[in-house]
Design a protein around this motif. Structure first.
Motif, short mmCIF file in Angstrom:
data_model
loop_
_atom_site.label_atom_id
_atom_site.label_comp_id
_atom_site.label_asym_id
_atom_site.label_seq_id
_atom_site.Cartn_x
_atom_site.Cartn_y
_atom_site.Cartn_z
N UNK A 92 4.55 5.50 -13.25
CA UNK A 92 4.25 5.12 -14.62
C UNK A 92 3.27 6.25 -15.31
N UNK A 93 2.77 6.95 -14.64
CA UNK A 93 2.03 8.04 -15.14
C UNK A 93 2.64 9.23 -15.82
N UNK A 94 4.08 9.18 -15.64
CA UNK A 94 4.84 10.27 -16.09
C UNK A 94 5.05 9.95 -17.67
N UNK A 95 4.79 10.91 -18.39
CA UNK A 95 4.87 10.73 -19.92
C UNK A 95 6.42 10.35 -20.31
N UNK A 96 6.51 9.43 -20.80
CA UNK A 96 7.54 8.67 -21.30
C UNK A 96 7.36 7.94 -22.37
N UNK A 97 8.45 6.93 -22.36
CA UNK A 97 8.17 5.76 -23.64
C UNK A 97 6.83 5.09 -23.35
N UNK A 98 6.74 4.15 -24.36
CA UNK A 98 5.31 3.32 -24.31
C UNK A 98 4.91 2.83 -23.11
N UNK A 99 3.93 3.16 -22.31
CA UNK A 99 3.18 2.55 -21.20
C UNK A 99 4.11 2.57 -19.82
N UNK A 100 4.79 3.68 -19.86
CA UNK A 100 5.73 4.04 -18.70
C UNK A 100 6.84 3.37 -18.74
N UNK A 101 7.14 2.47 -19.48
CA UNK A 101 8.48 1.56 -19.41
C UNK A 101 9.55 2.40 -19.31
N UNK A 102 10.44 1.80 -18.38
CA UNK A 102 11.63 2.61 -18.02
C UNK A 102 11.70 3.61 -16.89
N UNK A 103 10.69 4.42 -16.86
CA UNK A 103 10.57 5.09 -15.75
C UNK A 103 9.97 4.58 -14.44
N UNK A 104 9.13 3.55 -14.65
CA UNK A 104 8.63 2.56 -13.76
C UNK A 104 9.80 1.78 -13.21
N UNK A 105 10.56 1.27 -13.87
CA UNK A 105 11.48 0.41 -13.47
C UNK A 105 12.66 1.10 -12.92
N UNK A 106 12.80 2.34 -13.21
CA UNK A 106 13.65 3.13 -12.41
C UNK A 106 13.27 3.36 -10.99
N UNK A 107 11.81 3.82 -11.07
CA UNK A 107 11.41 4.29 -9.72
C UNK A 107 11.17 3.17 -8.65
N UNK A 108 10.89 1.81 -9.24
CA UNK A 108 10.84 0.69 -8.53
C UNK A 108 12.05 0.14 -8.04
N UNK A 109 13.23 0.23 -8.87
CA UNK A 109 14.51 0.07 -8.24
C UNK A 109 14.97 1.06 -7.19
N UNK A 110 14.48 2.27 -7.18
CA UNK A 110 15.04 3.13 -6.20
C UNK A 110 14.21 3.03 -4.96
N UNK B 152 0.71 -1.10 0.08
CA UNK B 152 -0.13 0.03 -0.03
C UNK B 152 0.84 1.22 0.01
N UNK B 153 2.17 1.11 0.51
CA UNK B 153 2.68 2.27 0.41
C UNK B 153 3.54 2.46 -0.89
N UNK B 154 4.36 1.39 -1.35
CA UNK B 154 4.98 1.16 -2.72
C UNK B 154 4.08 1.37 -4.10
N UNK B 155 3.05 0.49 -3.54
CA UNK B 155 2.35 0.48 -5.01
C UNK B 155 1.84 1.82 -5.68
N UNK B 156 1.30 2.62 -4.95
CA UNK B 156 0.76 4.12 -5.38
C UNK B 156 1.94 4.79 -5.99
N UNK B 157 3.14 4.64 -5.32
CA UNK B 157 4.21 5.57 -5.92
C UNK B 157 4.68 4.97 -7.07
N UNK B 158 4.76 3.57 -7.10
CA UNK B 158 5.00 2.93 -8.60
C UNK B 158 4.20 3.29 -9.54
#
Length: 98
Positions: A55-73, A45-51
């Motif tokens: 994902x909603x940040x405009x980037x490549x197709x479907x949030x790929x890249x930004x989502x992985x970076x944010x998840x890693x951090x 419930x803490x990490x999910x909404x942040x991930x």
């Protein structure tokens, strides 16, 4: 905006939005289970909404890249390891594509 100004319609929109967020959090929980990651409900419930926010940040197709970076951090921050966050995020993205 007129649809949200009427209380009855706003309640329908709010219900649908909460259901969609719960579905996305369930996808994250299933992805964590699939890779053998012990992710308790409170942490989800803490990490999910942040991930999802990343994902909603405009980037490549479907949030790929930004989502992985944010998840890693985020996962590194809570001591679960950045690679676990990337694996979870990739599987979540795969679920979304299917």
């Amino acid at each position: 905006t007129a649809a949200l100004a009427e209380p009855r319609r706003a309640l329908v929109h709010l219900s649908i939005s909460l259901l969609l967020i719960a579905t996305c959090l369930a996808q994250l929980a299933f992805a964590a289970y699939a890779i053998g990651l012990d992710l308790d409900f409170g942490l989800l419930l803490w990490l999910g909404p942040l991930i999802l926010l990343a994902t909603s940040v405009p980037s490549f197709f479907g949030g790929w890249g930004i989502r992985e970076g944010a998840s890693a951090l985020l996962f590194h921050t809570v001591g679960l390891g950045g690679s676990s966050g990337v694996a979870l995020s990739l599987l979540f993205g795969g679920f979304a594509l299917v």
